[in-house]
Design a protein around this motif. Structure first.
Motif, PDB file in Angstrom:
ATOM      1  N   TYR A   1     -16.848 -40.511   3.930  1.00 41.03           N
ATOM      2  CA  TYR A   1     -17.200 -39.180   4.436  1.00 41.03           C
ATOM      3  C   TYR A   1     -16.801 -38.098   3.433  1.00 41.03           C
ATOM      4  O   TYR A   1     -17.578 -37.190   3.134  1.00 41.03           O
ATOM      5  N   HIS A   2     -15.615 -38.189   2.896  1.00 40.24           N
ATOM      6  CA  HIS A   2     -15.164 -37.178   1.933  1.00 40.24           C
ATOM      7  C   HIS A   2     -15.932 -37.268   0.617  1.00 40.24           C
ATOM      8  O   HIS A   2     -16.238 -36.236   0.012  1.00 40.24           O
TER       9      HIS A   2
ATOM     10  N   GLY B   1     -19.946 -36.733   2.022  1.00 36.18           N
ATOM     11  CA  GLY B   1     -20.235 -35.645   2.958  1.00 36.18           C
ATOM     12  C   GLY B   1     -20.915 -36.095   4.223  1.00 36.18           C
ATOM     13  O   GLY B   1     -21.174 -35.285   5.116  1.00 36.18           O
TER      14      GLY B   1
ATOM     15  N   MET C   1     -11.470 -34.056  10.544  1.00 39.44           N
ATOM     16  CA  MET C   1     -10.973 -32.712  10.254  1.00 39.44           C
ATOM     17  C   MET C   1      -9.537 -32.748   9.767  1.00 39.44           C
ATOM     18  O   MET C   1      -9.165 -32.029   8.829  1.00 39.44           O
TER      19      MET C   1
ATOM     20  N   GLU D   1      -9.380 -33.836   6.250  1.00 39.11           N
ATOM     21  CA  GLU D   1      -9.929 -32.835   5.336  1.00 39.11           C
ATOM     22  C   GLU D   1      -8.991 -31.634   5.180  1.00 39.11           C
ATOM     23  O   GLU D   1      -8.816 -31.100   4.089  1.00 39.11           O
TER      24      GLU D   1
ATOM     25  N   CYS E   1     -28.317 -26.049   4.516  1.00 39.07           N
ATOM     26  CA  CYS E   1     -27.159 -26.077   5.403  1.00 39.07           C
ATOM     27  C   CYS E   1     -27.468 -25.061   6.493  1.00 39.07           C
ATOM     28  O   CYS E   1     -28.136 -24.059   6.248  1.00 39.07           O
TER      29      CYS E   1
ATOM     30  N   ILE F   1     -18.056 -29.866  11.406  1.00 36.00           N
ATOM     31  CA  ILE F   1     -18.697 -31.182  11.391  1.00 36.00           C
ATOM     32  C   ILE F   1     -19.871 -31.178  12.358  1.00 36.00           C
ATOM     33  O   ILE F   1     -19.768 -30.680  13.484  1.00 36.00           O
TER      34      ILE F   1
ATOM     35  N   HIS G   1     -22.233 -31.526  -0.800  1.00 42.92           N
ATOM     36  CA  HIS G   1     -21.173 -30.600  -0.380  1.00 42.92           C
ATOM     37  C   HIS G   1     -20.203 -30.302  -1.511  1.00 42.92           C
ATOM     38  O   HIS G   1     -19.447 -29.318  -1.440  1.00 42.92           O
TER      39      HIS G   1
ATOM     40  N   HIS H   1     -21.941 -35.510   9.464  1.00 41.63           N
ATOM     41  CA  HIS H   1     -21.877 -34.869   8.151  1.00 41.63           C
ATOM     42  C   HIS H   1     -21.129 -33.541   8.208  1.00 41.63           C
ATOM     43  O   HIS H   1     -21.086 -32.860   9.237  1.00 41.63           O
ATOM     44  N   THR H   2     -20.537 -33.191   7.095  1.00 40.72           N
ATOM     45  CA  THR H   2     -19.820 -31.934   6.987  1.00 40.72           C
ATOM     46  C   THR H   2     -20.807 -30.768   6.979  1.00 40.72           C
ATOM     47  O   THR H   2     -21.978 -30.938   6.613  1.00 40.72           O
ATOM     48  N   ARG H   3     -20.346 -29.627   7.375  1.00 40.90           N
ATOM     49  CA  ARG H   3     -21.212 -28.440   7.495  1.00 40.90           C
ATOM     50  C   ARG H   3     -21.991 -28.168   6.208  1.00 40.90           C
ATOM     51  O   ARG H   3     -23.157 -27.760   6.265  1.00 40.90           O
TER      52      ARG H   3
ATOM     53  N   CYS I   1     -23.000 -30.186   3.760  1.00 39.14           N
ATOM     54  CA  CYS I   1     -23.801 -31.248   3.171  1.00 39.14           C
ATOM     55  C   CYS I   1     -25.273 -30.927   3.450  1.00 39.14           C
ATOM     56  O   CYS I   1     -25.681 -30.790   4.611  1.00 39.14           O
TER      57      CYS I   1
END
Length: 312
Positions: A38-39, A42, A105, A108, A137, A154, A178, A231-233, A235
């Motif tokens: 994920y990191h 993203g 979260m 992160e 995004c 997220i 991201h 996914h992260t905001r 990405c």
């Protein structure tokens, strides 16, 4: 991460096995490899953890919603459906989803969030000929928090139909975007810095070069109902148009359904410029908005989200 103790009734065998392992580790539903992916990318796909009965109920709700709705942008789109559907409320608030979000979260931010809340949820469906949206995004209507709000936030995209890459109709993600060196330029381009007006879905028209950079990182997945793209905001993602063969095969079948839930820490502020925020909430935190932004971690508020205006 706080101990993960979800409601086990109705959970799949895969989820219960995941929970047992996570409880022993004291971490969360995801493995270390999933958190690392994920990191790095993203976005990750998580399969088989949502209760099948709730997924089926959410699919039934979506089918009924499509049949009754006259809203046509992106074929069908409505917000705040967790206040209209018990099944969607269970997926957003009572499943493993909040624990997954909390785990990601915390990893992160480097520290646990005091609380996590639902910023906005949306039921969407898509069929051949639909407009969709290019690489982007979410803008301040879909994600009404400033770009520098804590989080960074997220999105959990839940498939409510079967999706196949060779058919199209799903979600494409630009893996690693991201952290890409062109991210800020692309954000500025679609948010209006170059044109004065936001054109969220128009990166290809505004900057073919940036579009190609996002496209070079494109990833799509085959999905079953209940599978999640998380996914992260920041990405970049886009609609995946139906292929020519997919359009023929889909024919007059109902639109493909999905449910999207955006999560933010309770201390995140609401965008004072967003058209989606009630005037009395602009500039305040999600926590100050109370049950209008339901808390889902570490405890939950079983109440409708009505803090942002519905487009349905």
């Amino acid at each position: 991460v706080r101990p993960f103790r979800p409601r086990l009734s109705g959970m799949s065998a895969a989820f219960i096995a995941c929970w047992v392992a996570a409880a022993a580790a004291g971490s969360g539903p995801l493995s270390d490899a999933q958190v690392s992916a994920y990191h790095r990318d993203g976005a990750i796909v998580v399969r088989g953890l949502l209760p099948k009965d709730d997924v089926r109920a959410a699919m039934d709700y979506g089918s009924q919603r499509i049949a009754k709705s006259k809203f046509s942008s992106y074929d069908k789109l409505s917000f705040h459906d967790l206040q209209k559907s018990d099944a969607l409320r269970r997926l957003a608030l009572h499943s493993c989803v909040p624990a997954i979000v909390a785990q990601l979260m915390e990893s992160e931010r480097g520290a646990p969030s005091d609380e996590i809340r639902v910023l906005k949820d949306a039921f969407l469906s898509y069929k051949p000929g639909g407009d969709g949206c290019g690489w982007h995004c979410d803008d301040s209507f879909f994600w009404p928090c400033p770009l520098d709000a804590p989080g960074p936030g997220i999105n959990v995209w839940i498939a409510l139909d079967q999706y196949r890459v060779d058919v199209g109709g799903g979600l494409a993600v630009s893996l690693g975007s991201h952290k890409a060196p062109w991210k800020q330029e692309a954000l500025a381009t679609i948010r209006g810095a170059m044109t004065g007006l936001p054109k969220t879905c128009s990166l290809k028209e505004l900057s073919p070069e940036l579009h190609d950079k996002a496209e070079a990182l494109c990833q799509r997945w085959d999905l079953e109902p209940g599978d999640m793209i998380i996914h992260t905001r920041f990405c970049f993602h886009r609609s995946d148009p139906f292929t020519e063969e997919g359009s023929r095969a889909h024919g007059d079948k109902p639109a493909l359904m999905r449910y999207s839930v955006r999560f933010m820490p309770g201390d995140a502020t609401l965008d004072s410029e967003s058209r989606a925020i009630d005037p009395d909430l602009k500039g305040r935190t999600l926590a100050e908005g109370g049950v209008r932004f339901p808390r889902c971690w570490p405890a939950f508020d079983d109440a409708p989200a009505a803090g942002t205006r519905s487009a349905a």
